[in-house]
Design an enzyme around this catalytic site. Structure first.
Site, PDB file in Angstrom:
ATOM      1  N   ILE A 182       0.831  -1.201   0.000  1.00 42.64           N
ATOM      2  CA  ILE A 182       0.000   0.000   0.000  1.00 42.64           C
ATOM      3  C   ILE A 182       0.865   1.251   0.000  1.00 42.64           C
ATOM      4  O   ILE A 182       0.602   2.203  -0.744  1.00 42.64           O
ATOM      5  CB  ILE A 182      -0.951  -0.009   1.212  1.00 42.64           C
ATOM      6  CG1 ILE A 182      -1.929  -1.183   1.094  1.00 42.64           C
ATOM      7  CG2 ILE A 182      -1.711   1.310   1.310  1.00 42.64           C
ATOM      8  CD1 ILE A 182      -2.792  -1.401   2.318  1.00 42.64           C
ATOM      9  N   ASP A 196      11.194   2.673   6.007  1.00 43.86           N
ATOM     10  CA  ASP A 196      10.787   1.272   6.091  1.00 43.86           C
ATOM     11  C   ASP A 196      12.065   0.468   6.289  1.00 43.86           C
ATOM     12  O   ASP A 196      12.959   0.510   5.445  1.00 43.86           O
ATOM     13  CB  ASP A 196      10.073   0.833   4.810  1.00 43.86           C
ATOM     14  CG  ASP A 196       9.498  -0.573   4.914  1.00 43.86           C
ATOM     15  OD1 ASP A 196      10.163  -1.440   5.508  1.00 43.86           O
ATOM     16  OD2 ASP A 196       8.389  -0.814   4.410  1.00 43.86           O
ATOM     17  N   CYS A 207      -4.424   5.645   7.730  1.00 43.93           N
ATOM     18  CA  CYS A 207      -5.394   4.674   7.200  1.00 43.93           C
ATOM     19  C   CYS A 207      -4.928   3.252   7.460  1.00 43.93           C
ATOM     20  O   CYS A 207      -5.405   2.315   6.807  1.00 43.93           O
ATOM     21  CB  CYS A 207      -5.584   4.878   5.691  1.00 43.93           C
ATOM     22  SG  CYS A 207      -6.431   6.376   5.237  1.00 43.93           S
ATOM     23  N   ASP A 211      -8.709   7.446   9.611  1.00 41.57           N
ATOM     24  CA  ASP A 211      -9.682   6.419   9.205  1.00 41.57           C
ATOM     25  C   ASP A 211      -9.750   5.267  10.197  1.00 41.57           C
ATOM     26  O   ASP A 211     -10.659   4.454  10.131  1.00 41.57           O
ATOM     27  CB  ASP A 211      -9.315   5.887   7.812  1.00 41.57           C
ATOM     28  CG  ASP A 211     -10.356   4.935   7.255  1.00 41.57           C
ATOM     29  OD1 ASP A 211     -11.553   5.294   7.299  1.00 41.57           O
ATOM     30  OD2 ASP A 211      -9.989   3.851   6.773  1.00 41.57           O
ATOM     31  N   GLU A 253     -12.367   0.594  18.132  1.00 39.69           N
ATOM     32  CA  GLU A 253     -13.384   0.639  17.079  1.00 39.69           C
ATOM     33  C   GLU A 253     -14.522  -0.317  17.418  1.00 39.69           C
ATOM     34  O   GLU A 253     -14.273  -1.401  17.950  1.00 39.69           O
ATOM     35  CB  GLU A 253     -12.764   0.277  15.732  1.00 39.69           C
ATOM     36  CG  GLU A 253     -11.747   1.296  15.246  1.00 39.69           C
ATOM     37  CD  GLU A 253     -11.219   0.996  13.832  1.00 39.69           C
ATOM     38  OE1 GLU A 253     -11.656  -0.013  13.235  1.00 39.69           O
ATOM     39  OE2 GLU A 253     -10.378   1.769  13.346  1.00 39.69           O
ATOM     40  N   HIS A 309     -13.314   3.798   9.230  1.00 42.30           N
ATOM     41  CA  HIS A 309     -12.552   2.670   8.686  1.00 42.30           C
ATOM     42  C   HIS A 309     -13.047   2.309   7.284  1.00 42.30           C
ATOM     43  O   HIS A 309     -13.453   1.175   7.000  1.00 42.30           O
ATOM     44  CB  HIS A 309     -12.639   1.459   9.613  1.00 42.30           C
ATOM     45  CG  HIS A 309     -11.439   0.561   9.514  1.00 42.30           C
ATOM     46  ND1 HIS A 309     -10.877  -0.078  10.580  1.00 42.30           N
ATOM     47  CD2 HIS A 309     -10.677   0.209   8.448  1.00 42.30           C
ATOM     48  CE1 HIS A 309      -9.837  -0.794  10.195  1.00 42.30           C
ATOM     49  NE2 HIS A 309      -9.698  -0.640   8.889  1.00 42.30           N
ATOM     50  N   LEU A 310     -12.953   3.286   6.387  1.00 47.80           N
ATOM     51  CA  LEU A 310     -13.435   3.122   5.019  1.00 47.80           C
ATOM     52  C   LEU A 310     -12.330   2.733   4.040  1.00 47.80           C
ATOM     53  O   LEU A 310     -12.577   2.693   2.836  1.00 47.80           O
ATOM     54  CB  LEU A 310     -14.074   4.432   4.535  1.00 47.80           C
ATOM     55  CG  LEU A 310     -15.306   4.922   5.301  1.00 47.80           C
ATOM     56  CD1 LEU A 310     -15.802   6.228   4.694  1.00 47.80           C
ATOM     57  CD2 LEU A 310     -16.412   3.881   5.284  1.00 47.80           C
ATOM     58  N   GLY A 311     -11.121   2.441   4.542  1.00 47.77           N
ATOM     59  CA  GLY A 311      -9.984   2.199   3.656  1.00 47.77           C
ATOM     60  C   GLY A 311     -10.248   1.184   2.566  1.00 47.77           C
ATOM     61  O   GLY A 311      -9.797   1.344   1.435  1.00 47.77           O
ATOM     62  N   ALA A 312     -11.014   0.132   2.887  1.00 45.42           N
ATOM     63  CA  ALA A 312     -11.269  -0.920   1.896  1.00 45.42           C
ATOM     64  C   ALA A 312     -12.677  -0.840   1.318  1.00 45.42           C
ATOM     65  O   ALA A 312     -13.109  -1.757   0.617  1.00 45.42           O
ATOM     66  CB  ALA A 312     -11.069  -2.288   2.536  1.00 45.42           C
TER      67      ALA A 312
END
Length: 530
Positions: free
Chosen positions: A154, A173, A232, A258, A263, A281-284
């Site tokens: 991602i 990273d 996100c 997000d 939750e 939590h709309l990421g997907a």
């Protein structure tokens, strides 16, 4: 008899048709997952269970699933599945980790724009009949520095979008190589550098012990004034109260959130603050992503039930029944060797070489290499497994090579794993004896024989009297029993190492004491799944 699958959550009709086309009987009962008692009553009739998030695959359900062979989760999150219970029962748990990558990346970009131009608040104001042009003064995206924490699947998509928006993209990273960064057209930096330089920070890293609370008050203090933060990924990556205080003080100019520490988020310190954009939590949550993961889980489950092929399994290596008795001990050994290096190496890894000497060289080394990579990556990516590890390594630009050779030492066979970073190379070797238990036989080219335990203390030191006594005294003082104590050195008075097999882990305060000992160089508390 054809295998039978139950779909207990909402799934695409196309996915249901895939099962039928592949010769799998399927019962589509999308509301059954919400009724745990009704599900419990029928689960023993099925070979496969396809779910989303509504169905809870508990230990009780698994115990009743006498025929169940595979659980397929359409999506990445498997918090609703008791994976240890499934593993003990021999049930494979699959997910679809890459089906919603683009959707999540696009949501992060959307939140970045919303925060940069204060779009939600401006919309509410305008629809209320106000015309507050001066109140909603935004900032441009173009030319700004975008800092990405976590540049896997991602994160790499977000990076490409950022480059396309003419932003200067930097990324932190631990597994991002310089070559992979160059390929993406971004700059690899340390975390502290990212904090200091970024105008926008977006998180795309898994939740682990190392990443939990990675953005807290201390981190925010290192950031630019007016930074904007997007999350996100996982709620616990950001300490919400610290972010809220920073927004109130003006240190942080805005945030797009997000995901939350708890939750569903009924309350949060971030709610009601100016220029904080919150989504549930709309990421997907796009039609394309939901369709993709549904089709993928149907294909994966059908492949396994019809032909035995395994994809994206979270709890099973890709090993055939014929290979298992000989291969399984060396799979565990390979994973432990990878885990050792992953736990002691903090620099980004550029290359991995795995030497299979003697007996392991005649085995399915693809499975062994996958196990080693899974162990290597797991300290930072807990959901990684033998199936996904090679792809994860490739995405991070890690060059993986295998060497097979005839028996060359006193052991019938052994595996040696060497990692290369920009600063050094580090190697570890091990073997599996007739009892099936893995042993370390060489670390940093120093020969030793050490039994592998769940909790181990690894230290380096200059070879001199007193080290054993100091380590033993430290463990004794803190009531920690030493099951085994293994030593090795290259020459008298040269470099030396110690591996202590402990009955329980040491507290961080004790580790700090050990690291402060003058005779000790490096000290790491290691954990192995044995």
């Amino acid at each position: 008899m054809a295998p039978r699958v139950l779909v207990s959550d909402q799934l695409s009709p196309t996915a249901v048709q895939i099962f039928k086309d592949r010769g799998v009987e399927v019962d589509y009962l999308p509301d059954l997952g919400k009724d745990k008692d009704a599900l419990l009553a029928v689960i023993d009739q099925y070979d496969g269970l396809a779910i989303r998030s509504a169905t809870k695959v508990t230990e009780k359900l698994i115990a009743a699933a006498t025929k169940l062979k595979v659980v397929g989760r359409a999506g990445i999150g498997v918090d609703n599945v008791d994976i240890p219970a499934a593993s003990r029962k021999g049930i494979i748990v699959m997910n679809t980790p890459f089906g919603n990558s683009i959707t999540t990346a696009e949501h992060a970009i959307a939140l970045m724009f919303a925060v940069a131009r204060q779009l939600p608040a401006a919309d509410i104001s305008t629809q209320a009949g106000k015309w507050e042009k001066n109140r909603f003064m935004g900032v441009e995206i173009t030319g700004k520095v975008l800092g990405i924490i976590g540049c896997g699947n991602i994160g790499a998509i977000v990076a490409s979008r950022g480059v396309g928006l003419k932003m200067k993209v930097i990324a932190f990273d631990p597994f991002l190589s310089a070559d992979r960064a160059a390929q993406l057209g971004i700059e690899k930096v340390e975390l502290e550098t990212l904090f200091k330089r970024a105008d926008f920070i977006t998180l795309h890293t898994p939740m682990t012990e190392k990443t939990k609370g990675i953005i807290d008050a201390k981190a925010i203090a290192q950031m630019k004034d007016g930074v904007r933060i997007i999350n996100c990924a996982r709620g616990g990556l950001v300490v919400e109260k610290d972010l809220a205080e920073a927004i109130k003080s003006g240190k942080v100019a805005g945030a797009g959130v997000d995901v939350f520490e708890t939750e569903p988020a009924k309350d949060s310190p971030l709610f009601g603050l100016d220029n904080v954009v919150c989504t549930p939590h709309l990421g997907a949550s796009t039609e394309e992503a939901q369709e993709n993961v549904a089709l993928q889980v149907a294909e994966q489950m059908s492949d396994y039930l019809i032909s035995g092929a395994v994809q994206n399994a979270l709890n099973m290596p890709s090993i055939s029944a014929e290979e298992a008795p000989l291969l399984t001990p060396f799979v565990k050994l390979a994973e432990i060797l990878g885990s050792f290096v992953g736990q002691v190496t903090e620099d980004p890894i550029k290359a991995v070489e795995i030497v299979y000497d003697g007996a392991p060289g005649a085995m399915n080394t693809r499975a062994l290499t996958s196990a080693a990579l899974a162990g290597l990556l797991k300290p930072l990516m807990q959901s990684v497994n033998m199936v996904s590890a090679p792809l994860m390594a490739k995405e991070r630009g890690i060059i993986v090579s295998e060497v097979r050779r005839d028996k060359s030492g006193v052991f019938d066979g052994y595996i040696k794993l060497t990692v290369t970073t920009e600063k050094f190379s580090r190697s570890v070797a091990g073997t599996s004896f007739s009892d099936g238990k893995p042993r370390f036989i060489q670390i940093k080219d120093i020969n030793m024989e050490a039994e592998v335990g769940r909790h181990m203390l690894y230290t380096t030191n200059h070879d001199e009297p007193g080290v054993i006594g100091e380590l033993g005294t430290m463990c004794s003082k803190n009531n920690i029993n030493i099951a085994n104590f293994h030593l090795g050195r290259n020459t008298k008075g040269g470099d030396a190492i110690a591996m202590l097999y402990l009955d329980e882990p040491l507290e961080e305060a004790v580790m700090a004491e050990i690291r402060s000992l003058k005779k000790i160089g490096q000290a790491k508390l290691l954990s192995f799944d044995v």
